[in-house]
Design a protein around this motif. Structure first.
Motif, mmCIF file in Angstrom:
data_model
loop_
_atom_site.group_PDB
_atom_site.id
_atom_site.type_symbol
_atom_site.label_atom_id
_atom_site.label_comp_id
_atom_site.label_asym_id
_atom_site.label_seq_id
_atom_site.Cartn_x
_atom_site.Cartn_y
_atom_site.Cartn_z
ATOM 1 N N ILE A 62 20.275 39.490 37.093
ATOM 2 C CA ILE A 62 22.084 39.269 37.486
ATOM 3 C C ILE A 62 22.328 39.395 39.155
ATOM 4 N N SER A 66 23.620 35.799 41.085
ATOM 5 C CA SER A 66 25.058 36.259 41.738
ATOM 6 C C SER A 66 24.773 36.090 43.712
ATOM 7 N N TYR A 69 24.889 32.082 43.110
ATOM 8 C CA TYR A 69 26.676 32.188 43.005
ATOM 9 C C TYR A 69 27.398 32.450 44.075
ATOM 10 N N TRP A 287 25.441 46.189 29.207
ATOM 11 C CA TRP A 287 26.630 45.639 29.119
ATOM 12 C C TRP A 287 27.548 45.956 31.012
ATOM 13 N N VAL A 290 26.101 42.693 32.785
ATOM 14 C CA VAL A 290 27.607 41.757 32.087
ATOM 15 C C VAL A 290 28.422 41.795 32.583
ATOM 16 N N LEU A 291 29.027 43.320 33.124
ATOM 17 C CA LEU A 291 30.134 43.543 34.049
ATOM 18 C C LEU A 291 30.553 43.100 34.883
ATOM 19 N N LEU A 293 28.017 41.384 36.719
ATOM 20 C CA LEU A 293 28.249 38.908 37.106
ATOM 21 C C LEU A 293 29.645 39.204 36.469
ATOM 22 N N SER A 294 30.402 39.296 35.095
ATOM 23 C CA SER A 294 31.804 38.628 35.836
ATOM 24 C C SER A 294 32.845 39.242 36.450
ATOM 25 N N LEU A 295 32.197 40.400 37.451
ATOM 26 C CA LEU A 295 33.347 40.867 38.677
ATOM 27 C C LEU A 295 33.462 39.708 39.715
ATOM 28 N N VAL A 297 32.045 37.109 39.053
ATOM 29 C CA VAL A 297 32.436 35.016 39.313
ATOM 30 C C VAL A 297 33.932 35.332 39.352
ATOM 31 N N LEU A 298 34.372 36.523 38.680
ATOM 32 C CA LEU A 298 35.793 36.478 39.454
ATOM 33 C C LEU A 298 36.458 36.389 40.165
#
Length: 311
Positions: A62, A66, A69, A287, A290-291, A293-295, A297-298
């Motif tokens: 992760i 990150s 990205y 989880w 994944v959370l 990584l989502s933050l 990207v956001l």
């Protein structure tokens, strides 16, 4: 019982002034201090990666995703306010991960402005990048010619060149800060295994792994050589003699590294090493990974949207 004669005799290694026979600027002593400093920093970095911090709990895969990205996002931003706002958030995350803030800042901003600034320096002048004069350095009252090249009569620092240089230095510094935060919060073996997950060739991973290990093996061997030399001459060698010893030590260390690399290769092959990184502790995404990584990207999408709104 009487005091032995050799204890009462004046010794070059035992000065009466209490300096211990050391001279200022002893080359061998400086080299030993630098070697010890390298080992201490490496051990300290490994201890930081084992601390119970926010970034240390994340999976290495992760963190690598990150990093890539965010490097793209940072280099797409065209506003200093967005870049430095992102950098402040990065420092806050580093503090929450119990990373040494001083080390994170010093590793980057004591070096990047110097080397990047040297490359950027010509672009701040109107002879390289035309623009609005901000500071006139010289006025020659006539255009200058150098072969087929023609230069304006005025040499000045332009606002476009200056802000472009500051932008480039900021991007490079923040990008390197991202890499520093990743390396400080991730164990080397975890990082290599994460690279292997992204189908990085085995030969590349093995080269990185052996290079990392050999650095400490050769540094330890060098430390023993310099320590033995210092014990034999008590710090009394002339500077010319010390430089001669360093030159011979470099050659001896090179020969020793070649021999040792061959021995280590055959020993590892005999034990079944195939280039894969195998750790006792397994890795699995949860989880929270994944959370995060989502933050990430956001946050990147928000930065890109803000950059477009600001123009």
């Amino acid at each position: 019982m009487e005091l032995p004669n050799w204890l009462s005799e004046a010794s070059p290694a035992l000065c009466r002034c209490g300096c211990g026979g050391r001279r200022k600027g002893n080359f061998i002593e400086k080299t030993l201090r630098d070697i010890i400093k390298i080992i201490q920093e490496a051990v300290f970095s490994e201890e930081i990666a084992l601390r119970p911090g926010f970034l240390q709990r994340l999976d290495a895969r992760i963190k690598v995703i990150s990093l890539i990205y965010l490097l793209i996002i940072v280099n797409l931003c065209a506003h200093l306010s967005l870049l430095w706002g992102f950098y402040l958030v990065l420092l806050a995350i580093a503090v929450s991960s119990k990373l040494p803030l001083r080390q994170v800042v010093a590793r980057v901003w004591l070096v990047i402005p110097l080397f990047t600034g040297i490359m950027v320096l010509p672009s701040i002048f109107n002879w390289v990048r035309p623009g609005d004069p901000l500071w006139v350095i010289a006025d020659f009252h006539h255009s200058l010619h150098l072969g087929y090249l023609s230069f304006p009569s005025v040499l000045a620092v332009t606002s476009q060149g200056l802000w472009g240089g500051i932008m480039l230095i900021s991007r490079v510094g923040i990008s390197v800060s991202l890499a520093v935060v990743l390396t400080l919060s991730t164990r080397w073996m975890d990082f290599l295994r994460a690279l292997r997950t992204f189908f990085v060739p085995k030969i590349f991973i093995m080269t990185l792994e052996m290079t990392y290990r050999y650095i400490f093996v050769l540094v330890s061997a060098m430390e023993e050589m310099f320590l033995a030399r210092k014990a034999r001459d008590a710090g009394q060698s002339a500077p010319k003699e010390e430089r001669r010893f360093v030159a011979s030590a470099v050659g001896g260390l090179f020969g020793k590294s070649l021999q040792m690399s061959e021995e280590v290769y055959w020993a590892m092959t005999a034990r079944g090493y195939s280039g894969e990184i195998r750790l006792l502790k397994g890795s699995s995404l949860c989880w929270s990974d994944v959370l995060v990584l989502s933050l990430v990207v956001l946050a990147g999408l928000i930065l890109i949207a803000a950059n477009k709104v600001m123009g």
